[in-house]
Write an enzyme that holds these catalytic residues in place. Sequence first.
Site, mmCIF file in Angstrom:
data_model
loop_
_atom_site.group_PDB
_atom_site.id
_atom_site.type_symbol
_atom_site.label_atom_id
_atom_site.label_comp_id
_atom_site.label_asym_id
_atom_site.label_seq_id
_atom_site.Cartn_x
_atom_site.Cartn_y
_atom_site.Cartn_z
ATOM 1 N N GLU A 9 0.835 -1.190 0.000
ATOM 2 C CA GLU A 9 0.000 0.000 0.000
ATOM 3 C C GLU A 9 0.876 1.248 0.000
ATOM 4 O O GLU A 9 1.976 1.262 0.554
ATOM 5 C CB GLU A 9 -0.944 -0.001 1.204
ATOM 6 C CG GLU A 9 -2.019 -1.064 1.058
ATOM 7 C CD GLU A 9 -3.140 -0.947 2.068
ATOM 8 O OE1 GLU A 9 -4.304 -1.088 1.672
ATOM 9 O OE2 GLU A 9 -2.864 -0.722 3.261
ATOM 10 N N CYS A 22 3.791 8.415 1.437
ATOM 11 C CA CYS A 22 4.276 7.455 2.426
ATOM 12 C C CYS A 22 4.480 6.148 1.664
ATOM 13 O O CYS A 22 3.504 5.520 1.244
ATOM 14 C CB CYS A 22 3.215 7.325 3.522
ATOM 15 S SG CYS A 22 3.594 6.113 4.779
ATOM 16 N N CYS A 34 6.189 -7.265 6.556
ATOM 17 C CA CYS A 34 7.297 -6.875 7.420
ATOM 18 C C CYS A 34 7.586 -8.035 8.368
ATOM 19 O O CYS A 34 6.666 -8.683 8.865
ATOM 20 C CB CYS A 34 6.952 -5.635 8.243
ATOM 21 S SG CYS A 34 8.329 -5.072 9.283
ATOM 22 N N CYS A 56 5.833 -6.121 15.089
ATOM 23 C CA CYS A 56 5.406 -5.253 16.194
ATOM 24 C C CYS A 56 3.939 -5.539 16.504
ATOM 25 O O CYS A 56 3.124 -5.694 15.587
ATOM 26 C CB CYS A 56 5.621 -3.793 15.840
ATOM 27 S SG CYS A 56 7.344 -3.433 15.464
ATOM 28 N N CYS A 91 0.942 -3.268 15.060
ATOM 29 C CA CYS A 91 0.997 -2.831 13.665
ATOM 30 C C CYS A 91 0.349 -3.850 12.733
ATOM 31 O O CYS A 91 0.652 -5.039 12.806
ATOM 32 C CB CYS A 91 2.454 -2.626 13.274
ATOM 33 S SG CYS A 91 2.701 -2.236 11.534
ATOM 34 N N CYS A 136 -1.089 5.563 10.104
ATOM 35 C CA CYS A 136 0.067 4.787 10.553
ATOM 36 C C CYS A 136 -0.344 3.424 11.075
ATOM 37 O O CYS A 136 -1.245 3.314 11.905
ATOM 38 C CB CYS A 136 0.774 5.487 11.700
ATOM 39 S SG CYS A 136 1.620 6.950 11.199
HETATM 40 N N1 SAH Z 1 9.027 -0.097 9.934
HETATM 41 C C1 SAH Z 1 9.245 1.288 10.123
HETATM 42 C C2 SAH Z 1 8.437 2.180 9.214
HETATM 43 C C3 SAH Z 1 7.015 1.791 8.929
HETATM 44 S S1 SAH Z 1 5.869 1.920 10.253
HETATM 45 C C4 SAH Z 1 9.002 1.664 11.584
HETATM 46 O O1 SAH Z 1 8.495 0.834 12.320
HETATM 47 O O2 SAH Z 1 9.358 2.775 11.962
HETATM 48 C C5 SAH Z 1 5.511 3.662 10.299
HETATM 49 C C6 SAH Z 1 5.112 4.165 11.672
HETATM 50 O O3 SAH Z 1 3.800 3.733 12.028
HETATM 51 C C7 SAH Z 1 6.034 3.675 12.767
HETATM 52 O O4 SAH Z 1 6.373 4.720 13.623
HETATM 53 C C8 SAH Z 1 5.160 2.668 13.478
HETATM 54 O O5 SAH Z 1 5.590 2.456 14.784
HETATM 55 C C9 SAH Z 1 3.819 3.336 13.378
HETATM 56 N N2 SAH Z 1 2.692 2.475 13.681
HETATM 57 C C10 SAH Z 1 2.568 1.166 13.434
HETATM 58 N N3 SAH Z 1 1.375 0.705 13.882
HETATM 59 C C11 SAH Z 1 0.727 1.760 14.419
HETATM 60 C C12 SAH Z 1 -0.550 1.940 15.037
HETATM 61 N N4 SAH Z 1 -1.410 0.927 15.162
HETATM 62 N N5 SAH Z 1 -0.891 3.172 15.461
HETATM 63 C C13 SAH Z 1 -0.034 4.210 15.297
HETATM 64 N N6 SAH Z 1 1.177 4.096 14.735
HETATM 65 C C14 SAH Z 1 1.563 2.887 14.299
HETATM 66 FE FE1 SF4 Z 2 7.312 -3.517 10.681
HETATM 67 FE FE2 SF4 Z 2 5.074 -2.337 11.513
HETATM 68 FE FE3 SF4 Z 2 7.052 -2.795 13.229
HETATM 69 FE FE4 SF4 Z 2 7.363 -0.922 11.337
HETATM 70 S S1 SF4 Z 2 5.885 -0.896 13.032
HETATM 71 S S2 SF4 Z 2 8.838 -2.499 11.945
HETATM 72 S S3 SF4 Z 2 6.202 -1.861 9.665
HETATM 73 S S4 SF4 Z 2 5.851 -4.359 12.155
#
Ligand code: SAH
Ligand code: SF4
Length: 353
Positions: A97, A115, A122, A126, A129, A347
């Site tokens: 996306e 973005c 990934c 996390c 996410c 995000c």
């Molecule tokens: N993998 C990289 C970049 C992609 S994620 C990283 O983790 O930084 C982009 C941003 O979205 C990151 O700061 C991540 O922590 C945040 N993010 C992921 N899931 C989220 C959620 N459910 N609510 C708010 N931010 C989130």
């Molecule tokens: Fe991967 Fe989502 Fe963690 Fe970023 S926040 S490293 S995209 S799992």
Amino acid sequence: MTAITAATELRSFTLAELQALCQEQGWPAFRAKQLFQWLQQKGAWSFSEMSNIPQSMRDVLAEKYQLAAPQVLKKQCSKDGTTVKWLLEFADGAKIETVLMLYERETARDRATVCVSSQSGCGMGCAFCATGQYKEYRNLTAGEIIAQCLIADKEARERGFNQLTNIVFMGMGEPLLNMDNLKRCILLINDEQGLNIGQRKMTVSTCGIVPRIYELADWNLQIGLAISLHSADAEVRKRLMPKASHYSLNELLEAVHYFREHTGRRVTAEYALFQGVNATVEAAHQLGNLLTGTDILVNIIPANYVEGSEFLPCTAEEQRQFLAILSTYNVSAQVRESRGTDIDAACGQLRRR
Ligand code: SAH
Ligand code: SF4
């Protein structure tokens, strides 16, 4: 299904590499420049579009090479018209996306930020996410990342913006686990004969792959760095980001310090507030203690709820209180406005469907 490899995917080629290719094939050198513009600026999706390139040359190219040309499976616009999200599919079936955010159309300071995804899926897992919920993932080539920028650039222009102005590597995937393609695409996007977007207009976001932050700093580029911090408490951070927490907070901050010193660029820490987890009074004090004395800018991201997740967004009052405590530590913080939640474009809401 055709596998895309960086070696034959032409949108990943630098001008010098295209020149070498032309020489090898016995084509005049100026063809390399024409090709480069089609690939990097005009956003050609097929060789047949390249009208100033002889048919015989296009035939050879089509036979031996590919160009990253994703298919748009879905395009959604937010109700307020400021956010556009695409679901894209590459030739091998990998889906990603891409989100475009349009700001301040009326003023001279027009900003159109894309973005981009750096991986399909990934592997970092996390817990909060949506992207992290996939087990399978693959790196995107430089050309596949550039293709996302070209799609966004076209859309921005069609909507009356001069051009795409900013790029954030905050879509699907962990950009620092795709270093070669990341560097390549930054330099290509920065090229005067490509999209010509300044390095200072690009920000790479990482969950904190410490050795790679040093490497990134040593590239000596002017790109920005954002780290997904989300907690100043080792145990809580481990719950939220189990794999990224392999590196301690100390190691992470040392790497950030190195990046800051080496590039002169201020680093941002992203912090999404989850109720009862990292949005508590105690968590605010911990964050204040950790960052006081640094010039790291905290970017508070309103947490977005991801289906099936145990982590819930905090209330507006909890956010206000969190910010108030942080300000007593002289830590600068800003709240990022959440965009495109109605189309799951905010995000952490990106997934391959
Ligand atoms: N993998 C990289 C970049 C992609 S994620 C990283 O983790 O930084 C982009 C941003 O979205 C990151 O700061 C991540 O922590 C945040 N993010 C992921 N899931 C989220 C959620 N459910 N609510 C708010 N931010 C989130
Ligand atoms: Fe991967 Fe989502 Fe963690 Fe970023 S926040 S490293 S995209 S799992």
